[in-house]
Scaffold this motif. Structure first.
Motif, mmCIF file in Angstrom:
data_model
loop_
_atom_site.group_PDB
_atom_site.id
_atom_site.type_symbol
_atom_site.label_atom_id
_atom_site.label_comp_id
_atom_site.label_asym_id
_atom_site.label_seq_id
_atom_site.Cartn_x
_atom_site.Cartn_y
_atom_site.Cartn_z
ATOM 1 N N TRP A 45 -0.805 -32.870 41.163
ATOM 2 C CA TRP A 45 0.076 -31.690 41.230
ATOM 3 C C TRP A 45 -0.709 -30.419 40.906
ATOM 4 O O TRP A 45 -0.591 -29.402 41.588
ATOM 5 C CB TRP A 45 1.264 -31.871 40.310
ATOM 6 C CG TRP A 45 2.127 -30.653 40.241
ATOM 7 C CD1 TRP A 45 2.251 -29.800 39.197
ATOM 8 C CD2 TRP A 45 2.954 -30.116 41.273
ATOM 9 N NE1 TRP A 45 3.109 -28.772 39.517
ATOM 10 C CE2 TRP A 45 3.556 -28.939 40.784
ATOM 11 C CE3 TRP A 45 3.241 -30.520 42.568
ATOM 12 C CZ2 TRP A 45 4.428 -28.183 41.542
ATOM 13 C CZ3 TRP A 45 4.112 -29.747 43.315
ATOM 14 C CH2 TRP A 45 4.690 -28.610 42.804
ATOM 15 N N VAL A 46 -1.520 -30.481 39.858
ATOM 16 C CA VAL A 46 -2.328 -29.319 39.482
ATOM 17 C C VAL A 46 -3.316 -28.981 40.593
ATOM 18 O O VAL A 46 -3.519 -27.808 40.920
ATOM 19 C CB VAL A 46 -3.065 -29.576 38.146
ATOM 20 C CG1 VAL A 46 -4.066 -28.488 37.847
ATOM 21 C CG2 VAL A 46 -2.051 -29.676 37.013
ATOM 22 N N THR A 47 -3.905 -29.992 41.218
ATOM 23 C CA THR A 47 -4.834 -29.756 42.324
ATOM 24 C C THR A 47 -4.135 -29.062 43.487
ATOM 25 O O THR A 47 -4.669 -28.117 44.074
ATOM 26 C CB THR A 47 -5.431 -31.091 42.803
ATOM 27 O OG1 THR A 47 -6.085 -31.718 41.699
ATOM 28 C CG2 THR A 47 -6.418 -30.868 43.930
ATOM 29 N N CYS A 49 -1.463 -27.192 43.294
ATOM 30 C CA CYS A 49 -1.091 -25.836 42.888
ATOM 31 C C CYS A 49 -2.289 -24.882 42.900
ATOM 32 O O CYS A 49 -2.142 -23.692 43.159
ATOM 33 C CB CYS A 49 -0.466 -25.854 41.500
ATOM 34 S SG CYS A 49 1.178 -26.561 41.471
ATOM 35 N N LEU A 50 -3.470 -25.399 42.615
ATOM 36 C CA LEU A 50 -4.657 -24.565 42.568
ATOM 37 C C LEU A 50 -5.330 -24.398 43.931
ATOM 38 O O LEU A 50 -6.205 -23.559 44.077
ATOM 39 C CB LEU A 50 -5.673 -25.118 41.568
ATOM 40 C CG LEU A 50 -5.232 -25.061 40.111
ATOM 41 C CD1 LEU A 50 -6.276 -25.738 39.230
ATOM 42 C CD2 LEU A 50 -5.006 -23.641 39.663
ATOM 43 N N SER A 51 -4.909 -25.179 44.904
ATOM 44 C CA SER A 51 -5.531 -25.106 46.230
ATOM 45 C C SER A 51 -5.005 -23.942 47.021
ATOM 46 O O SER A 51 -3.955 -23.456 46.873
ATOM 47 C CB SER A 51 -5.269 -26.373 47.013
ATOM 48 O OG SER A 51 -5.825 -27.462 46.360
#
Length: 51
Positions: A45-47, A49-51
């Motif tokens: 999820w964090v990946t 969101c940061l993409s």
């Protein structure tokens, strides 16, 4: 003068908070009994969101 930028920033923050809340309600309950799987789900999820 900066009212438009402030409102825009506030809107994005509210939308981001709502999206995060919805994602946590959807993603967390299923793998909550398996901490390793929950860690992988949150990392993905964090990946995203940061993409």
């Amino acid at each position: 003068m900066l009212a438009g930028a402030t409102r825009s920033k506030a809107l994005y923050r509210v939308l981001g908070t709502l999206l995060g809340a919805v994602a946590s309600v959807i993603l967390v309950p299923n793998p909550a009994s398996a901490p390793e799987l929950l860690t992988v789900v949150i990392a993905h999820w964090v990946t995203v969101c940061l993409s």
